[in-house]
Design an enzyme around this catalytic site. Structure first.
Site, mmCIF file in Angstrom:
data_model
loop_
_atom_site.group_PDB
_atom_site.id
_atom_site.type_symbol
_atom_site.label_atom_id
_atom_site.label_comp_id
_atom_site.label_asym_id
_atom_site.label_seq_id
_atom_site.Cartn_x
_atom_site.Cartn_y
_atom_site.Cartn_z
ATOM 1 N N HIS A 82 0.804 -1.226 0.000
ATOM 2 C CA HIS A 82 0.000 0.000 0.000
ATOM 3 C C HIS A 82 0.844 1.286 0.000
ATOM 4 C CE1 HIS A 82 -2.896 3.029 1.167
ATOM 5 N NE2 HIS A 82 -2.306 3.161 2.340
ATOM 6 N N ASP A 104 -2.704 8.018 -1.284
ATOM 7 C CA ASP A 104 -3.133 7.036 -0.281
ATOM 8 C C ASP A 104 -4.585 6.645 -0.581
ATOM 9 O OD1 ASP A 104 -3.366 5.711 2.329
ATOM 10 O OD2 ASP A 104 -4.449 7.509 2.976
ATOM 11 N N ASP A 125 -18.962 15.079 -26.684
ATOM 12 C CA ASP A 125 -17.571 14.782 -26.333
ATOM 13 C C ASP A 125 -17.418 13.428 -25.649
ATOM 14 O OD1 ASP A 125 -18.814 15.499 -24.004
ATOM 15 O OD2 ASP A 125 -17.127 16.659 -23.228
ATOM 16 N N GLU A 176 0.906 5.366 12.389
ATOM 17 C CA GLU A 176 -0.524 5.176 12.630
ATOM 18 C C GLU A 176 -0.790 3.870 13.379
ATOM 19 O OE1 GLU A 176 -4.516 6.191 12.372
ATOM 20 O OE2 GLU A 176 -2.866 7.408 11.637
ATOM 21 N N ASP A 177 -0.391 2.758 12.760
ATOM 22 C CA ASP A 177 -0.823 1.456 13.283
ATOM 23 C C ASP A 177 0.297 0.678 13.961
ATOM 24 O OD1 ASP A 177 -2.802 2.206 11.266
ATOM 25 O OD2 ASP A 177 -1.515 1.139 9.847
ATOM 26 N N HIS A 179 4.010 6.681 5.410
ATOM 27 C CA HIS A 179 2.828 7.431 5.848
ATOM 28 C C HIS A 179 1.939 6.701 6.852
ATOM 29 C CE1 HIS A 179 0.300 5.362 2.738
ATOM 30 N NE2 HIS A 179 -0.665 5.628 3.576
HETATM 31 MN MN MN Z 1 -2.568 4.606 3.984
#
Ligand code: MN
Length: 575
Positions: free
Chosen positions: A49, A139, A260, A77-78, A73
């Protein structure tokens, strides 16, 4: 798996210098180790990811810090990693970016409050350092690409958020291809039936038109070559599904009216070539009236440039043609990111400064504008209501008689226009001429209209204007003038001034209270008591009761108090 995709990332950045490559590789190994054992819902190893996000940013040729931060990134967080750990390993710039992305992801609320909170955070991030938002967008793109692995209720929520926040944001940043990708990924989850219908409707029509393009492309090439125009590229572009649906809604679901669906697009070396190519095409095929669009002379508010024309081709079939230079093409696809493609000549420090200053540029003035007034609007639903118009609606350009372009939302009126030129013009507007003709002040403006506002000295805004203005800027100014008039009426009735409770929150320091009271004294106001509340807050709340003689005096007092060193917030209540 890890090594294969790391190779892909390295391939994209092989022109970067060795120290840049080293830091990106180090970020990869750090993230790989931290996420080891974690799996995405799809069953893939987690590192796939952040790696996917990093590869997209590498394709945009963004700077090494952005790519490294994309790899990192989700580490804060985790997992057990802190921003401080990242700072120690990778320095301030990368830690700042990772922290920024992590903060964007932390939302307290649900429903409409959640959306408002999320947008507020985005605007701040754009104004501060847009790279944070670029990482967040990539992301989100990968999360959308892997959305199938999530349970249905989550799918719907994330897809809706993508349509309502991320795609408009990409669009406002001029990021055309990202906007299209996000919308098409979200479309089937949010509107499954409509999506199926559009697909069915488009299928046969698409292949018919694609065949037609195949017929006229070689002819077009020949016409241009005969006049010795170099064609760098010529290709067809199919309208993406979600925007096709939006357009079908406007045209009673009649696909025949959509010219278009597939457009023929050509890239030529210079602006002169663009106009010459347009002339040559029109010499062979008649243009459809009203559909020649010169977005070179007058770019769209998000910076989009191209020439568009719709022509009657062989056998009278109607088809759209788009003409642009390679630079315009790059900008149309990648918008703001195209300005920041990282090259080795640029020093990293300048790069950071560059980004900060671009965000403050006129082209991003809407960001600062939104940030300013969203501070004033505390009600989430009111905030979102205004955003839906000011930010999400299609934009039009109207011109002043001198030819200055004013960027407005669709449906805007001469009063909105007047306030966007200057608040004094809005306040004293008494009439308007559009393309030389007198119109009522609630007239709906169209793209390219030349608007002349007629003003009258001592004229005041009419409260009825609030019923038809579209922009929050106009609304804000009108409401403020009306409020002042109302207040002056109240204030004027009280001998010795109207009592106002002024509330100040600020960092406590020696002499803080003294500085505040001397500001009040400088207005020759005899304060009727003051008190300090601490409670749970980290910063004390100071409440001062001040008799005020006019709204103007109140406004000046509040402005002056805000400028006292250490003050975070000033509010007031008329008692
Ligand atoms: Mn992420």
């Amino acid at each position: 798996m890890g090594t294969v995709t790391l190779a892909l990332l390295k391939e994209k950045i092989k022109s970067y210098n060795p120290s840049d490559l080293a830091i990106i590789e180090r970020a990869f190994h750090f993230a790989d180790k931290v996420h080891r054992g974690q799996k995405r819902k799809s069953g893939e190893p987690y590192i796939a990811h952040p790696l996917a996000a990093a590869i997209r940013l590498a394709e945009l040729k963004l700077d090494p810090a952005t790519i490294a931060a994309a790899l990192l990134h989700d580490t804060a967080e985790d997992t057990g990693v802190s921003i401080e750990d990242i700072r120690r390993e990778f320095g301030d710039d990368i830690a700042f970016l990772v922290d920024g992305v992590t903060k964007l992801g932390k939302l307290k609320y649900s429903g409409i409050e959640r959306m408002a909170e999320s947008l507020r955070k985005m605007f701040f991030a754009i104004a501060e350092d847009i790279r944070v938002v670029l990482i967040k967008l990539m992301d989100r793109l990968h999360n959308m690409e892997t959305l199938a692995a999530l349970p249905p209720e989550k799918q719907k929520r994330i897809a809706l958020e993508t349509l309502e926040i991320y795609a408009p944001l990409a669009s406002r940043l001029g990021f055309g291809d990202l906007k299209a990708a996000l919308e098409d990924l979200a479309f089937p989850y949010v509107y499954p039936e409509e999506h199926a219908m559009v697909m069915k409707l488009a299928q046969s029509e698409m292949s018919e038109r694609a065949n037609y393009i195949k017929r006229i492309q070689p002819l077009t090439e020949k016409y241009l070559r005969d006049e010795s125009i170099t064609i760098l590229d010529m290709h067809s572009r199919a309208k993406h599904q979600y925007s096709l649906w939006q357009k079908l809604l406007k045209h009673d679901m009649d696909i025949e009216k959509i010219h278009d669906l597939i457009a023929l697009r050509m890239i030529v070396p210079t602006i002169e070539d663009c106009y010459r190519a347009l002339g040559i095409i029109h010499a062979h095929w008649k243009p459809f009236p009203g559909l020649i669009k010169d977005y070179i002379a007058m770019p769209k508010p998000n910076g989009y440039k191209s020439l568009h024309t719709t022509i009657f081709g062989p056998d009278g079939e109607i088809i759209e043609i788009q003409i642009r230079t390679p630079e315009m093409h790059e900008e149309a696809e990648h918008g703001i990111a195209a300005h920041w493609a990282y090259s080795e000549q640029k020093k990293l420090k300048d790069y950071r400064k560059n980004i900060a200053s671009t965000a403050k540029d006129a082209e991003l003035s809407w960001v600062n504008q939104l940030r300013d007034w969203q501070n004033e609007v505390t009600d989430s639903s009111e905030f979102l209501e205004s955003l839906k118009i000011d930010f999400f609606k299609n934009r039009i350009f109207c011109l002043t008689p001198r030819g200055d372009a004013i960027d407005l939302p669709e449906g805007a009126t001469p009063v909105d226009f007047a306030y966007h030129v200057h608040s004094a013009i809005g306040n004293s507007a008494s009439g308007a001429r559009v393309n030389g003709k007198m119109v009522p002040l609630d007239h709906e403006l169209g793209n390219g209209d030349v608007v002349e506002v007629i003003t009258q000295k001592n004229k005041k805004p009419n409260p009825d204007w609030l019923n038809f203005v579209k922009t929050s800027m106009a609304r804000k100014h009108i409401a403020s003038v009306l409020r002042t008039a109302e207040r002056d009426k109240i204030f004027g009735q009280k001998q010795g001034g109207q009592l106002v409770e002024v509330r100040v929150i600020g960092k406590d320091r020696v002499g803080f209270l003294n500085d505040l009271t001397s500001v009040v004294a400088s207005f020759k106001i005899n304060m009727k008591g003051t008190r300090t509340e601490r409670g749970e807050r980290s910063h004390p709340l100071i409440i001062m009761n001040c008799p005020v003689k006019s709204d103007d005096e109140l406004k000046k007092l509040i402005t002056k108090l805000k400028s006292v060193k250490g003050v975070d917030e000033v509010s007031y209540r008329i008692i």
